[in-house]
Scaffold this motif. Structure first.
Motif, PDB file in Angstrom:
ATOM      1  N   UNK A 159      17.452 -22.272 -17.769  1.00  0.00           N
ATOM      2  CA  UNK A 159      18.005 -21.032 -17.268  1.00  0.00           C
ATOM      3  C   UNK A 159      16.940 -19.798 -17.617  1.00  0.00           C
ATOM      4  N   UNK A 160      16.275 -19.910 -18.746  1.00  0.00           N
ATOM      5  CA  UNK A 160      15.279 -19.225 -18.857  1.00  0.00           C
ATOM      6  C   UNK A 160      13.914 -19.167 -17.910  1.00  0.00           C
ATOM      7  N   UNK A 161      13.688 -20.325 -17.642  1.00  0.00           N
ATOM      8  CA  UNK A 161      12.529 -20.448 -16.564  1.00  0.00           C
ATOM      9  C   UNK A 161      13.123 -20.047 -14.993  1.00  0.00           C
ATOM     10  N   UNK A 162      14.504 -20.335 -15.138  1.00  0.00           N
ATOM     11  CA  UNK A 162      15.005 -19.846 -13.561  1.00  0.00           C
ATOM     12  C   UNK A 162      14.762 -18.195 -13.672  1.00  0.00           C
ATOM     13  N   UNK A 163      15.341 -17.547 -14.695  1.00  0.00           N
ATOM     14  CA  UNK A 163      15.107 -16.070 -14.925  1.00  0.00           C
ATOM     15  C   UNK A 163      13.657 -15.744 -14.474  1.00  0.00           C
ATOM     16  N   UNK A 164      12.770 -16.279 -14.910  1.00  0.00           N
ATOM     17  CA  UNK A 164      11.426 -16.030 -14.535  1.00  0.00           C
ATOM     18  C   UNK A 164      11.199 -16.283 -13.128  1.00  0.00           C
ATOM     19  N   UNK A 165      11.555 -17.223 -12.575  1.00  0.00           N
ATOM     20  CA  UNK A 165      11.247 -17.583 -11.150  1.00  0.00           C
ATOM     21  C   UNK A 165      12.017 -16.593 -10.188  1.00  0.00           C
ATOM     22  N   UNK A 166      13.279 -15.864 -10.628  1.00  0.00           N
ATOM     23  CA  UNK A 166      13.760 -14.957  -9.513  1.00  0.00           C
ATOM     24  C   UNK A 166      13.530 -13.352  -9.967  1.00  0.00           C
ATOM     25  N   UNK A 167      12.670 -13.447 -11.000  1.00  0.00           N
ATOM     26  CA  UNK A 167      12.406 -12.079 -11.226  1.00  0.00           C
ATOM     27  C   UNK A 167      11.945 -11.243 -10.030  1.00  0.00           C
ATOM     28  N   UNK A 168      10.697 -11.832  -9.333  1.00  0.00           N
ATOM     29  CA  UNK A 168      10.354 -11.015  -8.186  1.00  0.00           C
ATOM     30  C   UNK A 168      11.514 -10.929  -7.124  1.00  0.00           C
ATOM     31  N   UNK A 184       7.833   0.386  -1.687  1.00  0.00           N
ATOM     32  CA  UNK A 184       8.156   0.978  -2.951  1.00  0.00           C
ATOM     33  C   UNK A 184       8.813   0.069  -4.167  1.00  0.00           C
ATOM     34  N   UNK A 185       8.811  -1.299  -3.620  1.00  0.00           N
ATOM     35  CA  UNK A 185       9.192  -2.340  -4.809  1.00  0.00           C
ATOM     36  C   UNK A 185       8.008  -2.526  -5.697  1.00  0.00           C
ATOM     37  N   UNK A 186       8.434  -2.851  -6.958  1.00  0.00           N
ATOM     38  CA  UNK A 186       7.345  -3.257  -7.828  1.00  0.00           C
ATOM     39  C   UNK A 186       6.136  -4.013  -7.452  1.00  0.00           C
ATOM     40  N   UNK A 187       6.708  -5.214  -6.752  1.00  0.00           N
ATOM     41  CA  UNK A 187       5.712  -6.078  -6.108  1.00  0.00           C
ATOM     42  C   UNK A 187       5.495  -6.074  -4.730  1.00  0.00           C
ATOM     43  N   UNK A 188       5.537  -4.732  -4.423  1.00  0.00           N
ATOM     44  CA  UNK A 188       5.752  -4.498  -2.948  1.00  0.00           C
ATOM     45  C   UNK A 188       4.732  -3.615  -2.475  1.00  0.00           C
ATOM     46  N   UNK A 219       3.226  -7.773   4.426  1.00  0.00           N
ATOM     47  CA  UNK A 219       3.403  -8.351   3.211  1.00  0.00           C
ATOM     48  C   UNK A 219       2.090  -7.997   2.528  1.00  0.00           C
ATOM     49  N   UNK A 220       2.389  -7.600   1.284  1.00  0.00           N
ATOM     50  CA  UNK A 220       1.166  -7.245   0.543  1.00  0.00           C
ATOM     51  C   UNK A 220       0.703  -8.437  -0.206  1.00  0.00           C
ATOM     52  N   UNK A 221      -0.422  -8.156  -1.056  1.00  0.00           N
ATOM     53  CA  UNK A 221      -0.915  -9.622  -1.729  1.00  0.00           C
ATOM     54  C   UNK A 221       0.097 -10.043  -2.925  1.00  0.00           C
ATOM     55  N   UNK A 222       0.830  -9.148  -3.721  1.00  0.00           N
ATOM     56  CA  UNK A 222       1.599  -9.718  -4.924  1.00  0.00           C
ATOM     57  C   UNK A 222       2.657 -10.660  -3.831  1.00  0.00           C
ATOM     58  N   UNK A 223       3.164  -9.950  -3.015  1.00  0.00           N
ATOM     59  CA  UNK A 223       4.390 -10.596  -2.281  1.00  0.00           C
ATOM     60  C   UNK A 223       3.884 -12.049  -1.693  1.00  0.00           C
ATOM     61  N   UNK A 224       2.677 -11.827  -1.014  1.00  0.00           N
ATOM     62  CA  UNK A 224       2.145 -13.066  -0.273  1.00  0.00           C
ATOM     63  C   UNK A 224       1.987 -14.271  -1.515  1.00  0.00           C
ATOM     64  N   UNK A 225       1.692 -13.978  -2.837  1.00  0.00           N
ATOM     65  CA  UNK A 225       1.449 -14.870  -3.820  1.00  0.00           C
ATOM     66  C   UNK A 225       2.820 -15.416  -4.059  1.00  0.00           C
ATOM     67  N   UNK A 226       3.993 -14.582  -4.217  1.00  0.00           N
ATOM     68  CA  UNK A 226       5.001 -15.148  -4.595  1.00  0.00           C
ATOM     69  C   UNK A 226       5.820 -15.978  -3.352  1.00  0.00           C
ATOM     70  N   UNK A 269      14.383  -5.069   9.964  1.00  0.00           N
ATOM     71  CA  UNK A 269      13.858  -3.840   9.365  1.00  0.00           C
ATOM     72  C   UNK A 269      14.485  -3.277   8.261  1.00  0.00           C
ATOM     73  N   UNK A 270      14.575  -4.205   7.107  1.00  0.00           N
ATOM     74  CA  UNK A 270      15.124  -3.871   5.977  1.00  0.00           C
ATOM     75  C   UNK A 270      14.020  -3.048   4.802  1.00  0.00           C
ATOM     76  N   UNK A 271      12.980  -3.336   5.044  1.00  0.00           N
ATOM     77  CA  UNK A 271      11.848  -2.499   4.082  1.00  0.00           C
ATOM     78  C   UNK A 271      12.071  -2.752   2.707  1.00  0.00           C
ATOM     79  N   UNK A 272      12.557  -3.818   2.225  1.00  0.00           N
ATOM     80  CA  UNK A 272      12.748  -4.057   0.634  1.00  0.00           C
ATOM     81  C   UNK A 272      11.565  -4.009  -0.001  1.00  0.00           C
ATOM     82  N   UNK A 273      10.216  -4.420   0.792  1.00  0.00           N
ATOM     83  CA  UNK A 273       8.937  -4.269  -0.037  1.00  0.00           C
ATOM     84  C   UNK A 273       8.274  -2.935  -0.113  1.00  0.00           C
TER      85      UNK A 273
END
Length: 719
Positions: free
Chosen positions: A387-396, A465-469, A481-488, A459-463
């Motif tokens: 569950x802890x690893x899932x928490x890391x996976x879903x953080x982005x 002003x997002x932390x990884x957006x 899509x920016x570089x952090x979001x591409x990596x995710x 056209x939701x624009x969630x990225x």
């Protein structure tokens, strides 16, 4: 009396055709363009001060927010005005202008109501050298060089001592490539009448372009000035906008009111004011450009192409900016611009804190889970660890979901609480629905891919002003899509596709499902109307191709590598065709790069690659991600210690890990964010690898329990 009135009417009727002819001859054949700059002013300042003239121009035209970023984190006056004149990012220099026609011998030309004397930027060679060093192939003075009509520079000295070089920055926006200025007027800071007279003189010139830098604003743009001084300066600039507004014809002329710099009185970087009034910019609309592809946001580099387009001149290839365009707006456009600025400042400010917390939490959890994997045989401990690893996976994913909220309204504590709550809710939902670590990894990564792809399609624009957006005040990317979001996205897609094949076998249907997932991700990431990510396509297609070959049971030999590289080239070619044949108003950086290479030769491509490499190297020294990678690589090595066993028992998942490493390596190499992409990829790969180890531990635990149960219940054994 009636007889005189009748005679006057007859005379007027008889002379009407001739009057129309005279008026037609007197009217200029082309319109004028005026750019009034408001240094250090935000939309919140405009509304708080009740700047009626600026607000009236905004109500009659299109408005938006100005991203003022050039080559540095904070844009200074020389860089701002040099970028306006170049239509590209450029690092300006402090300059002086001459010759000196004023009797005081101040070294600065002073215009009068009847004339704007020509001038020259004395340090133009220094400006050119800085432009070459900047790496954007910018041409200082490209705006004036593109026009056949004069470009004037009008400003007021920041200090009474006009011998200082600061007052000359406005000339950088109006000069020709050789440094000459058609007409310039720089008056001492207290001489507001001289500024107004110079503006009126410039407006008398048909078809001219005038760049105005109200010196009253520049004089109070700093922490030492009081609120009352700033209010008076903005009121003076507002009056000047009103003067220009009254003199222009909306059917023929263009008025731009823009903020070239972020306020110096605060540490935060803000978005500025952007208004376009005149032909093509209707009331109630918002500004956009191909530079941002976001309604309501334009860049400083777009000012020059907008003026060039107004004069129907040819835009020089060196101008990387694109002309303003108008899009439908909402009811409270000023309020929306203020909210966007506040959200952008908040997101940019809180990002380092969130990243540090994210990194520290990951390292702590990896250590704890690694201990569980190696020492504990408890099923409960293994479930908590998964569950802890899932928490890391879903953080982005949680960060994108929370991006739909107004972070600046929540505040730092409220935003952090919402982020933790979203991550906990996603983790709890997946943990409650699924018990196997592999299933949890599949659900977390597949949900992440789904949300990112849907956000790119809709056209939701969630990225935004997002932390990884995408952060508008950073000025790097505004849409797609920016570089952090591409990596995710890329790493999650590889793991999800491998988990699908691992769970349901390497049959036709699982392979088709994984292949379809990979294809959707490539299209979403690279299509110009969606992610428009050139580097992402170059990295994703080979990585996904090699992964699919491994999932299909093939060896990743040189033929597979060659085919995947050819696939990357083909995908880029298709996306390029879609880009250059689409609307120029939505042209992405891939299409703009193609145009630049076509117009200026392959040197532009070489310089672009070199600039990205320099940026990659530079990022290593300034980002916290650099400290994150070494311990996480150790955690990954621990997770993959039993590589051979992983290949025997979870072969598809191991193939996915190979693909994820390729995404990290290739993505980091071809993009310009340095260690950020590999670090973000590891943020998905390491928890997925630890979940794989927990899956192996679960299987071993089940295998150990089954014989014991068989011994305890011999009656249940098969006959």
């Amino acid at each position: 009396m009636r007889a005189r009135a009748g005679a006057a009417a007859l005379a007027a009727a008889a002379l009407a055709p001739f009057a129309g002819l005279v008026a037609a001859r007197a009217a200029p054949a082309c319109g004028r363009a005026v750019v009034v700059t408001l240094p250090g002013v935000t939309w919140a300042d405009v509304r708080a001060a009740g700047a009626t003239e600026v607000l009236e121009v905004a109500s009659e035209g299109a408005l938006g927010s100005m991203s003022v970023r050039t080559t540095r984190a904070r844009t200074g006056y020389p860089s701002a005005f040099a970028s306006i004149g170049a239509g590209a990012r450029i690092d300006g220099a402090l300059v002086a202008i001459g010759p000196d026609p004023s009797p005081e011998g101040s070294g600065v030309p002073r215009g009068t109501a009847g004339e704007l004397p020509p001038a020259a930027v004395l340090e133009v060679d220094d400006v050119r050298d800085r432009a070459r060093a900047g790496g954007y192939d910018a041409v200082p003075g490209a705006l004036a060089g593109a026009l056949d009509t004069p470009v004037f520079a009008i400003g007021i000295a920041r200090r009474a001592d006009a011998r200082l070089r600061d007052p000359a920055f406005v000339a950088l926006a109006a000069m020709e490539p050789d440094g000459s200025v058609a007409g310039a007027s720089i008056a001492p800071a207290r001489d507001g009448r001289g500024e107004r007279a110079a503006v009126e003189a410039a407006l008398d010139a048909p078809c001219a372009t005038t760049i105005v830098a109200p010196g009253a604003l520049a004089a109070v743009d700093g922490p030492a000035a009081s609120a009352a001084e700033r209010a008076r300066a903005l009121a003076a600039a507002d009056d000047l906008v009103g003067t220009v507004h009254e003199e222009l014809d909306p059917a023929r002329d263009l008025l731009l009111v823009v903020t070239p710099t972020t306020p110096r009185r605060v540490d935060d970087v803000h978005l500025g004011v952007a208004i376009a009034w005149g032909r093509g910019f209707g009331a109630g609309t918002v500004l956009r450009s191909a530079s941002t592809r976001v309604a309501g946001i334009v860049t400083l580099q777009d000012v020059a192409p907008t003026v060039v387009a107004h004069h129907e001149a040819h835009r020089p290839a060196a101008m990387i900016g694109r002309a303003f365009d108008a899009a439908p707006g909402g009811d409270d456009r000023v309020g929306a611009a203020i909210a966007l600025d506040r959200e952008s400042v908040f997101a940019y400010g809180i990002q380092p804190e969130v990243i540090v917390a994210y990194v520290v939490a990951q390292i702590a959890l990896y250590v704890a889970v690694a201990v569980v994997v190696r020492r504990s045989t408890s099923a409960r401990a293994a479930s908590v660890a998964s569950a802890a690893m899932v928490a890391v996976l879903v953080f982005p994913l949680a960060s994108y979901v929370v991006g739909a909220l107004d972070g600046h309204a929540l505040g730092t504590a409220g935003y952090a609480g919402a982020l933790i709550a979203a991550d906990a809710a996603l983790t709890a939902g997946i943990a409650a629905a699924l018990r196997a670590p592999l299933d949890r990894a599949l659900a977390a990564t597949l949900a992440t891919v789904a949300v990112v792809v849907i956000d790119l399609v809709l056209p939701t624009d969630l990225q935004l002003n997002a932390v990884f957006g995408n952060l508008p005040v950073l000025g790097a990317r505004f849409s797609g899509i920016g570089n952090p979001a591409f990596a995710v996205l890329g790493t999650s897609a590889v793991v999800a596709g491998a988990a699908i094949v691992q769970r349901w076998g390497a049959g036709a249907r699982p392979l088709v499902a994984a292949g379809a997932l990979f294809a959707v991700v490539v299209v979403a990431d690279g299509a110009p109307q969606l992610g428009s990510d050139v580097g992402g396509v170059i990295a994703l297609v080979p990585a996904l191709g090699v992964t699919f070959a491994l999932l299909s049971g093939r060896r990743a030999g040189w033929r597979v590598v060659a085919w995947t590289l050819a696939g990357a080239v083909l995908a880029l070619a298709v996306f390029l065709v879609l880009d250059v044949t689409g609307s120029p108003q939505f042209r992405t950086h891939l299409g703009r790069l193609f145009e630049a290479v076509r117009d200026r030769g392959p040197g532009v491509f070489v310089e672009t690659v070199a600039r990205k490499l320099r940026t990659n190297v530079g990022v290593f020294r300034v980002t916290f991600w650099t400290f994150f990678v070494p311990p996480v690589v150790v955690a990954l090595a621990v997770a993959l210690l039993r590589w051979d066993e992983l290949g025997r028992r979870l072969p598809a998942l191991r193939a996915g890990f190979v693909g994820a490493l390729l995404v990290a390596v290739l993505g980091g190499a071809v993009n310009d964010s340095g260690i950020v992409i590999p670090a973000m990829c590891l943020g998905v790969l390491v928890p997925a690898a630890l979940l794989a180890r927990l899956e192996l531990a679960d299987e071993a635990r089940a295998a150990a329990v089954a014989p014991a149960r068989g011994d305890a219940r011999p009656e249940e054994a098969p006959a």
